[in-house]
Design a protein around this motif. Structure first.
Motif, PDB file in Angstrom:
ATOM      1  N   ALA A  56      43.457  49.731  21.526  1.00 12.84           N
ATOM      2  CA  ALA A  56      42.994  48.681  22.431  1.00 12.84           C
ATOM      3  C   ALA A  56      42.171  47.613  21.710  1.00 12.84           C
ATOM      4  CB  ALA A  56      42.192  49.292  23.577  1.00 12.84           C
ATOM      5  N   ARG A  57      41.306  48.040  20.770  1.00 15.22           N
ATOM      6  CA  ARG A  57      40.509  47.133  19.943  1.00 15.22           C
ATOM      7  C   ARG A  57      39.591  46.222  20.763  1.00 15.22           C
ATOM      8  NH1 ARG A  57      42.976  46.335  14.509  1.00 15.22           N
ATOM      9  NH2 ARG A  57      41.621  44.510  14.458  1.00 15.22           N
ATOM     10  N   CYS A  58      38.916  46.765  21.753  1.00 12.05           N
ATOM     11  CA  CYS A  58      37.920  45.994  22.515  1.00 12.05           C
ATOM     12  C   CYS A  58      36.811  45.551  21.555  1.00 12.05           C
ATOM     13  CB  CYS A  58      37.324  46.847  23.635  1.00 12.05           C
ATOM     14  SG  CYS A  58      38.547  47.498  24.788  1.00 12.05           S
ATOM     15  N   ASN A  59      36.412  44.286  21.628  1.00 14.84           N
ATOM     16  CA  ASN A  59      35.462  43.791  20.635  1.00 14.84           C
ATOM     17  C   ASN A  59      34.009  44.143  20.928  1.00 14.84           C
ATOM     18  OD1 ASN A  59      34.516  41.842  22.516  1.00 14.84           O
ATOM     19  ND2 ASN A  59      35.965  40.298  21.786  1.00 14.84           N
ATOM     20  N   PHE A  60      33.771  44.842  22.038  1.00 15.90           N
ATOM     21  CA  PHE A  60      32.414  45.293  22.350  1.00 15.90           C
ATOM     22  C   PHE A  60      32.214  46.766  21.981  1.00 15.90           C
ATOM     23  CE2 PHE A  60      35.105  45.808  26.073  1.00 15.90           C
ATOM     24  CZ  PHE A  60      34.927  47.147  26.357  1.00 15.90           C
ATOM     25  N   CYS A  61      33.250  47.397  21.406  1.00 20.68           N
ATOM     26  CA  CYS A  61      33.219  48.837  21.149  1.00 20.68           C
ATOM     27  C   CYS A  61      32.990  49.115  19.672  1.00 20.68           C
ATOM     28  CB  CYS A  61      34.538  49.471  21.600  1.00 20.68           C
ATOM     29  SG  CYS A  61      34.635  51.252  21.283  1.00 20.68           S
ATOM     30  N   ALA A  62      32.003  49.947  19.381  1.00 18.30           N
ATOM     31  CA  ALA A  62      31.723  50.357  17.998  1.00 18.30           C
ATOM     32  C   ALA A  62      32.261  51.751  17.698  1.00 18.30           C
ATOM     33  CB  ALA A  62      30.208  50.322  17.751  1.00 18.30           C
ATOM     34  N   PHE A  63      32.905  52.360  18.676  1.00 17.37           N
ATOM     35  CA  PHE A  63      33.341  53.752  18.552  1.00 17.37           C
ATOM     36  C   PHE A  63      34.744  53.891  17.981  1.00 17.37           C
ATOM     37  CE2 PHE A  63      35.623  57.273  20.771  1.00 17.37           C
ATOM     38  CZ  PHE A  63      35.005  58.337  20.124  1.00 17.37           C
ATOM     39  N   GLY A 164      36.047  52.052  31.472  1.00 18.51           N
ATOM     40  CA  GLY A 164      37.037  51.012  31.246  1.00 18.51           C
ATOM     41  C   GLY A 164      36.994  49.872  32.223  1.00 18.51           C
ATOM     42  N   ALA A 165      36.042  49.910  33.173  1.00 19.93           N
ATOM     43  CA  ALA A 165      35.934  48.809  34.132  1.00 19.93           C
ATOM     44  C   ALA A 165      35.307  47.593  33.464  1.00 19.93           C
ATOM     45  CB  ALA A 165      35.112  49.233  35.341  1.00 19.93           C
ATOM     46  N   GLU A 166      34.315  47.856  32.578  1.00 25.03           N
ATOM     47  CA  GLU A 166      33.585  46.764  31.946  1.00 25.03           C
ATOM     48  C   GLU A 166      33.167  45.751  33.017  1.00 25.03           C
ATOM     49  OE1 GLU A 166      34.634  49.216  29.496  1.00 25.03           O
ATOM     50  OE2 GLU A 166      36.476  48.036  29.572  1.00 25.03           O
ATOM     51  N   MET A 167      33.813  44.613  33.069  1.00 21.34           N
ATOM     52  CA  MET A 167      33.594  43.638  34.127  1.00 21.34           C
ATOM     53  C   MET A 167      34.948  43.360  34.768  1.00 21.34           C
ATOM     54  SD  MET A 167      31.065  41.982  35.566  1.00 21.34           S
ATOM     55  CE  MET A 167      29.872  42.456  34.320  1.00 21.34           C
ATOM     56  N   LEU A 168      35.057  43.559  36.081  1.00 20.59           N
ATOM     57  CA  LEU A 168      36.333  43.392  36.774  1.00 20.59           C
ATOM     58  C   LEU A 168      36.585  41.928  37.102  1.00 20.59           C
ATOM     59  CD1 LEU A 168      36.240  46.551  39.060  1.00 20.59           C
ATOM     60  CD2 LEU A 168      37.634  46.194  36.996  1.00 20.59           C
ATOM     61  N   VAL A 169      36.585  41.136  36.039  1.00 19.44           N
ATOM     62  CA  VAL A 169      36.838  39.692  36.102  1.00 19.44           C
ATOM     63  C   VAL A 169      37.705  39.369  34.886  1.00 19.44           C
ATOM     64  CG1 VAL A 169      35.819  37.386  36.093  1.00 19.44           C
ATOM     65  CG2 VAL A 169      34.599  39.282  37.194  1.00 19.44           C
ATOM     66  N   ARG A 171      38.665  36.677  33.373  1.00 24.89           N
ATOM     67  CA  ARG A 171      38.141  35.720  32.386  1.00 24.89           C
ATOM     68  C   ARG A 171      37.297  36.458  31.351  1.00 24.89           C
ATOM     69  NH1 ARG A 171      33.751  32.934  30.635  1.00 24.89           N
ATOM     70  NH2 ARG A 171      32.371  34.225  31.893  1.00 24.89           N
ATOM     71  N   VAL A 172      36.447  37.356  31.811  1.00 25.83           N
ATOM     72  CA  VAL A 172      35.581  38.121  30.920  1.00 25.83           C
ATOM     73  C   VAL A 172      36.413  39.095  30.093  1.00 25.83           C
ATOM     74  CG1 VAL A 172      33.665  39.765  30.826  1.00 25.83           C
ATOM     75  CG2 VAL A 172      33.631  37.882  32.483  1.00 25.83           C
ATOM     76  N   ARG A 173      37.376  39.728  30.702  1.00 28.16           N
ATOM     77  CA  ARG A 173      38.182  40.735  30.010  1.00 28.16           C
ATOM     78  C   ARG A 173      38.984  40.104  28.865  1.00 28.16           C
ATOM     79  NH1 ARG A 173      37.788  45.337  32.829  1.00 28.16           N
ATOM     80  NH2 ARG A 173      39.510  46.393  31.779  1.00 28.16           N
ATOM     81  N   ARG A 174      39.435  38.882  29.056  1.00 32.92           N
ATOM     82  CA  ARG A 174      40.162  38.208  27.974  1.00 32.92           C
ATOM     83  C   ARG A 174      39.241  37.951  26.784  1.00 32.92           C
ATOM     84  NH1 ARG A 174      42.620  35.605  32.555  1.00 32.92           N
ATOM     85  NH2 ARG A 174      44.862  36.090  32.648  1.00 32.92           N
ATOM     86  N   ILE A 175      38.032  37.505  27.044  1.00 30.96           N
ATOM     87  CA  ILE A 175      37.089  37.221  25.961  1.00 30.96           C
ATOM     88  C   ILE A 175      36.706  38.499  25.226  1.00 30.96           C
ATOM     89  CG2 ILE A 175      34.749  36.383  25.440  1.00 30.96           C
ATOM     90  CD1 ILE A 175      35.069  34.452  27.829  1.00 30.96           C
ATOM     91  N   LEU A 176      36.591  39.603  25.954  1.00 32.87           N
ATOM     92  CA  LEU A 176      36.192  40.881  25.354  1.00 32.87           C
ATOM     93  C   LEU A 176      37.369  41.656  24.772  1.00 32.87           C
ATOM     94  CD1 LEU A 176      33.571  42.148  27.973  1.00 32.87           C
ATOM     95  CD2 LEU A 176      33.179  40.845  25.870  1.00 32.87           C
ATOM     96  N   ASN A 177      38.555  41.063  24.847  1.00 33.81           N
ATOM     97  CA  ASN A 177      39.776  41.680  24.315  1.00 33.81           C
ATOM     98  C   ASN A 177      40.095  43.017  24.989  1.00 33.81           C
ATOM     99  OD1 ASN A 177      41.999  41.361  22.516  1.00 33.81           O
ATOM    100  ND2 ASN A 177      41.166  42.979  21.216  1.00 33.81           N
ATOM    101  N   CYS A 178      39.779  43.115  26.279  1.00 29.18           N
ATOM    102  CA  CYS A 178      40.156  44.327  27.009  1.00 29.18           C
ATOM    103  C   CYS A 178      41.096  44.014  28.170  1.00 29.18           C
ATOM    104  CB  CYS A 178      38.921  45.083  27.503  1.00 29.18           C
ATOM    105  SG  CYS A 178      37.867  44.176  28.653  1.00 29.18           S
ATOM    106  N   TYR A 179      41.591  42.775  28.225  1.00 29.13           N
ATOM    107  CA  TYR A 179      42.506  42.378  29.294  1.00 29.13           C
ATOM    108  C   TYR A 179      43.832  43.113  29.181  1.00 29.13           C
ATOM    109  CZ  TYR A 179      45.535  39.360  32.131  1.00 29.13           C
ATOM    110  OH  TYR A 179      46.431  38.881  33.058  1.00 29.13           O
ATOM    111  N   THR A 180      44.357  43.243  27.934  1.00 30.73           N
ATOM    112  CA  THR A 180      45.639  43.938  27.774  1.00 30.73           C
ATOM    113  C   THR A 180      45.493  45.444  27.938  1.00 30.73           C
ATOM    114  OG1 THR A 180      45.312  43.952  25.372  1.00 30.73           O
ATOM    115  CG2 THR A 180      46.614  42.147  26.282  1.00 30.73           C
ATOM    116  N   LYS A 181      44.288  45.959  27.745  1.00 30.91           N
ATOM    117  CA  LYS A 181      44.025  47.386  27.989  1.00 30.91           C
ATOM    118  C   LYS A 181      44.233  47.704  29.459  1.00 30.91           C
ATOM    119  CE  LYS A 181      39.688  48.817  28.194  1.00 30.91           C
ATOM    120  NZ  LYS A 181      38.330  49.256  27.779  1.00 30.91           N
TER     121      LYS A 181
END
Length: 391
Positions: A56-63, A164-169, A171-181
């Motif tokens: 997934a490579r979410c950019n807010f994840c260090a794990f 995996g909810a992060e922010m249910l918006v 626009r935010v999910r695209r910036i955080l690279n979790c939209y495709t997740k």
């Protein structure tokens, strides 16, 4: 105070303009109305991350680690059994099982694991696999998400965490690279399907990245709408983004911001019975203060944690310390299960249990062992195929 439902505009005005003490007083009044008797609950379970390999490579994840990384891992079934044994020894009754989106773990791996756990520990509960993990499993196995849910329930899945909810918006999910997740709609629809399948779930929100105040409230309102529809959520948990070691970087929101956000959740989410205090990201004292800002639950003793720690937070409280924090705040601590049914008084007052002064890790540093059973499952990635051949 009258028990009415706040609108989006009313919520925004409160969030931006109400003094912090007023938000706390309103939230505390709602908590007291929903939970008279000053009982605060907690659960003894273990947060096990079965793999850190993730595409997934979410950019807010260090794990997460990329496929083929030298420090990537998959836990073996025997490792997970040992973790369950340790959890049971301190009074635990549940495994919170989440992990990365590993392309080399087909659905059969999850089914076999769940069945093996249930065969060995029939009464032990599996609170497992967030909506994006379910979506990932459906994609790599070419199944519908409902087919995945039904198969996992048949194998022993008891409930689903709200990760995996992060922010249910979006626009935010695209910036955080979790939209495709998982898009916002996909996350919500999988939760809808889980509820329709008869399981209960939790809901979460990670704030403090790039979202606006309006978007934090949009997240809550979308959860409120789904809860109106299904009634399947047992609790809501919010925490601040932990920036250390992440690609996204930035700063962590303040403790005051956390308390205001928690209080707003109690005010907005009028159809959620339970709010957890996120002491794991905020520390024990802010966790304790959360009980005056709408929280009625101290969450999990946890025993183990890997994701938040990778981003710099390493708070630990065992059952003794959680109980002390609850009682010092003037509340009565009670153990519960995932359905918020009270199980009893603190275990450590009934029998001797070992103190836990530091959270356990998924694996000891430097342990690069490969589970023997992995060779039983086909791999999709080149690195995964090479690993199977080496076995």
């Amino acid at each position: 105070m009258a028990g009415g439902r706040v609108s989006a505009d009313e919520a925004l005005e409160l969030y931006r303009k109400a003094p912090t003490h007023l938000l706390g007083r309103l939230a505390d009044a709602i908590r007291d109305r929903k939970h008279p008797g000053r009982v605060v609950t907690y659960i003894i379970d273990r947060n096990v991350n079965y793999t850190n390999i993730c595409v997934a490579r979410c950019n807010f994840c260090a794990f997460y680690r990329e496929v083929g990384a030298s420090d990537g891992y998959v836990l073996g079934f025997d490792e997970i059994f040992r973790k369950i044994d340790e959890t049971i020894s301190v009074g635990g009754n549940q495994l919170l099982l989440q992990g990365g989106h590993n392309p080399d773990l087909p659905i059969q791996w999850y089914e076999d694991l769940f069945r093996a756990v249930k065969a060995r520990y029939p009464e032990f509960k599996l609170h497992a696999l967030s909506p994006p993990e379910i979506l990932h499993i459906s994609r790599i196995n070419k199944l519908t998400t409902r087919e995945v849910i039904d198969r996992l329930v048949a194998a022993g899945l008891d409930s689903v965490p709200g990760g995996g909810a992060e922010m249910l918006v979006d626009r935010v999910r695209r910036i955080l690279n979790c939209y495709t997740k998982a898009t916002s709609d996909e996350w919500l629809d999988i939760m809808r399907q889980v509820h329709q399948a008869g399981l209960r779930t939790t809901a979460t929100m990670m704030y403090g990245t790039v979202e606006t105040d309006e978007e934090r409230l949009e997240h809550m309102l979308r959860l409120r709408d789904l809860q109106d529809e299904t009634g399947g959520f047992t609790a809501f948990i919010t925490w601040s983004y932990q920036p250390e070691h992440t690609e996204h970087g930035g700063y962590e929101a303040t403790g005051v911001d956390y308390l205001r956000t928690l209080a707003m959740a109690r005010i907005v989410l009028d159809n959620f019975d339970n709010l957890q205090a996120s002491w794991v990201t905020q520390g024990g004292k802010v966790g304790q203060l959360s009980l005056a800002f709408g929280a009625n639950d101290m969450g999990s003793v946890m025993i183990e944690e890997n994701v938040v720690r990778a981003a710099g937070a390493a708070y630990c409280m065992d059952e003794v310390e959680i109980v002390e924090n609850v009682e010092d705040a003037g509340f009565v601590p009670k153990r519960r299960n995932m359905h918020y049914e009270v199980l009893g008084d603190p275990i450590f007052r009934e029998r001797d249990v070992p103190r836990m002064l530091a959270l356990a890790k998924a694996r000891a540093d430097g342990d690069a062992s490969v589970p023997e059973e992995l060779k039983n499952y086909p791999a999709r990635s080149r690195a995964g195929k090479q690993l199977r051949l080496a076995q």
